[in-house]
Design a protein around this motif. Structure first.
Motif, PDB file in Angstrom:
ATOM      1  N   MET A  92      34.713  46.295  39.181  1.00  0.00           N
ATOM      2  CA  MET A  92      35.640  45.771  38.181  1.00  0.00           C
ATOM      3  C   MET A  92      36.828  45.043  38.802  1.00  0.00           C
ATOM      4  O   MET A  92      37.547  44.321  38.107  1.00  0.00           O
ATOM      5  CB  MET A  92      36.155  46.917  37.300  1.00  0.00           C
ATOM      6  CG  MET A  92      35.090  47.580  36.450  1.00  0.00           C
ATOM      7  SD  MET A  92      35.702  49.113  35.664  1.00  0.00           S
ATOM      8  CE  MET A  92      36.903  48.437  34.498  1.00  0.00           C
TER       9      MET A  92
ATOM     10  N   GLN B 187      37.789  52.070  28.540  1.00  0.00           N
ATOM     11  CA  GLN B 187      37.611  50.938  27.629  1.00  0.00           C
ATOM     12  C   GLN B 187      38.908  50.139  27.491  1.00  0.00           C
ATOM     13  O   GLN B 187      38.877  48.907  27.393  1.00  0.00           O
ATOM     14  CB  GLN B 187      37.141  51.422  26.255  1.00  0.00           C
ATOM     15  CG  GLN B 187      36.773  50.292  25.302  1.00  0.00           C
ATOM     16  CD  GLN B 187      35.679  49.400  25.867  1.00  0.00           C
ATOM     17  OE1 GLN B 187      34.609  49.874  26.239  1.00  0.00           O
ATOM     18  NE2 GLN B 187      35.939  48.097  25.947  1.00  0.00           N
TER      19      GLN B 187
ATOM     20  N   ARG C 162      39.026  47.800  30.384  1.00  0.00           N
ATOM     21  CA  ARG C 162      38.137  46.654  30.172  1.00  0.00           C
ATOM     22  C   ARG C 162      38.735  45.687  29.156  1.00  0.00           C
ATOM     23  O   ARG C 162      38.625  44.466  29.308  1.00  0.00           O
ATOM     24  CB  ARG C 162      36.760  47.149  29.727  1.00  0.00           C
ATOM     25  CG  ARG C 162      36.021  47.933  30.819  1.00  0.00           C
ATOM     26  CD  ARG C 162      34.605  48.277  30.403  1.00  0.00           C
ATOM     27  NE  ARG C 162      33.885  48.966  31.473  1.00  0.00           N
ATOM     28  CZ  ARG C 162      33.840  50.269  31.627  1.00  0.00           C
ATOM     29  NH1 ARG C 162      34.434  51.060  30.736  1.00  0.00           N
ATOM     30  NH2 ARG C 162      33.188  50.823  32.626  1.00  0.00           N
TER      31      ARG C 162
ATOM     32  N   GLN D 273      41.312  43.580  30.845  1.00  0.00           N
ATOM     33  CA  GLN D 273      40.744  42.497  31.638  1.00  0.00           C
ATOM     34  C   GLN D 273      40.354  41.311  30.765  1.00  0.00           C
ATOM     35  O   GLN D 273      40.526  40.159  31.162  1.00  0.00           O
ATOM     36  CB  GLN D 273      39.540  43.010  32.428  1.00  0.00           C
ATOM     37  CG  GLN D 273      39.922  43.984  33.531  1.00  0.00           C
ATOM     38  CD  GLN D 273      38.736  44.416  34.372  1.00  0.00           C
ATOM     39  OE1 GLN D 273      37.716  44.858  33.851  1.00  0.00           O
ATOM     40  NE2 GLN D 273      38.863  44.295  35.689  1.00  0.00           N
TER      41      GLN D 273
END
Length: 283
Positions: free
Chosen positions: A21, A123, A126, A129
């Motif tokens: 990631m 989550q 994410r 991002q």
């Protein structure tokens, strides 16, 4: 702005996933019979649960402040800002510690407290991002995520109250009564705090309650929202987690259900054999 993302292993993100990631991961410390271990570095889940079954004294702690600030200092040499994602301030003092430390960084370190833990925290990262890729600043990302802090839900059924008793979250009398009556408490994390949701007899009924609770949330609180659904378990045997994931997937066929092994820092309180379900908003 070039923004770095930092979290810890309470997020259920492994070192390999963090590398993929492009984020930085701080291992959470915990104690086994007075000896310090770092999650993902020097204690496997198999060893952890073996020690737990053997009756070892287990407790949790926070990362050392200098470990956090040293990482921030390094990242700020090559980044304009750092977004730091600790677990919910309602569940641990690590968020308050990070906020206090961040005050010395002139606004370049922003601590996100969107009241998440484990897979819902993952989550959020994410989602961050995605928002950064859209051109949002670190401050804008923090504000968006904190404004949506209630857009997640977690339910956990524990197989024993013994470890919650040891951590002071359940009385000794309550834990003993639950064991005698085969009561399996279903717990919830809403708004960043751990609360009782329902008490049922046996793990089969507990699992049914988990699925019903999540189904109700998706149909009411999160109706019309794009959500991710997850299953989780605690234990050294991954087949337990996969069996539970298939049960959750069958109950929610419209979702691609992800599966995670609960972080050891959480397993210190849940013990082995806990199962859970969760959902969180997708960006």
């Amino acid at each position: 702005m070039k923004t770095a993302i930092v979290t810890d292993t309470n997020s259920s993100i492994s070192a390999k996933e963090a590398q993929e990631m492009g984020i930085d991961l701080i291992p959470m410390p915990f104690f086994v019979d007075g000896e310090t271990y770092l999650e993902g570095k020097d204690c496997t889940p198999e060893t952890f649960f073996q020690r737990m079954k053997a009756g070892a004294e287990i407790s949790t702690s926070q990362p050392a402040p200098e470990e956090i600030t040293s990482l921030w200092d390094t990242l700020l040499k090559t980044h304009d800002a750092v977004l730091h994602f600790p677990m919910s301030s309602g569940l641990s003092g690590s968020c308050h510690t990070a906020k206090a430390l961040a005050q010395e960084y002139g606004g370049r370190v922003l601590v996100v407290d969107d009241r998440r833990i484990s897979v819902t925290l993952a989550q959020s990262i994410r989602n961050a991002q995605v928002l950064l890729a859209q051109g949002k600043t670190a401050a804008e990302v923090r504000d968006i995520l904190e404004a949506e802090r209630d857009a997640s839900s977690v339910y956990i059924a524990v197989n024993t109250l013994e470890y919650l008793r040891k951590s002071g979250r359940v009385t000794a009398a309550g834990a003993a009564m639950a064991a005698v009556l085969h009561i399996k408490p279903v717990l919830q994390i809403q708004g960043g705090k751990l609360d009782a949701y329902k008490k049922v007899r046996g793990m089969l009924q507990a699992k049914k309650t988990l699925l019903e609770a999540l189904r109700h949330d998706l149909a009411t609180r999160f109706s019309g929202m794009k959500m991710a659904v997850f299953s989780g378990y605690s234990g050294g045997d991954p087949t337990l987690g996969e069996t539970w994931r298939r049960e959750v997937q069958a109950a929610f066929p419209d979702y691609a259900v992800g599966m995670i092994s609960l972080p050891l820092s959480i397993c210190c309180h849940t013990g082995e054999g806990a199962v859970g379900v969760a959902c969180a908003k997708l960006w």
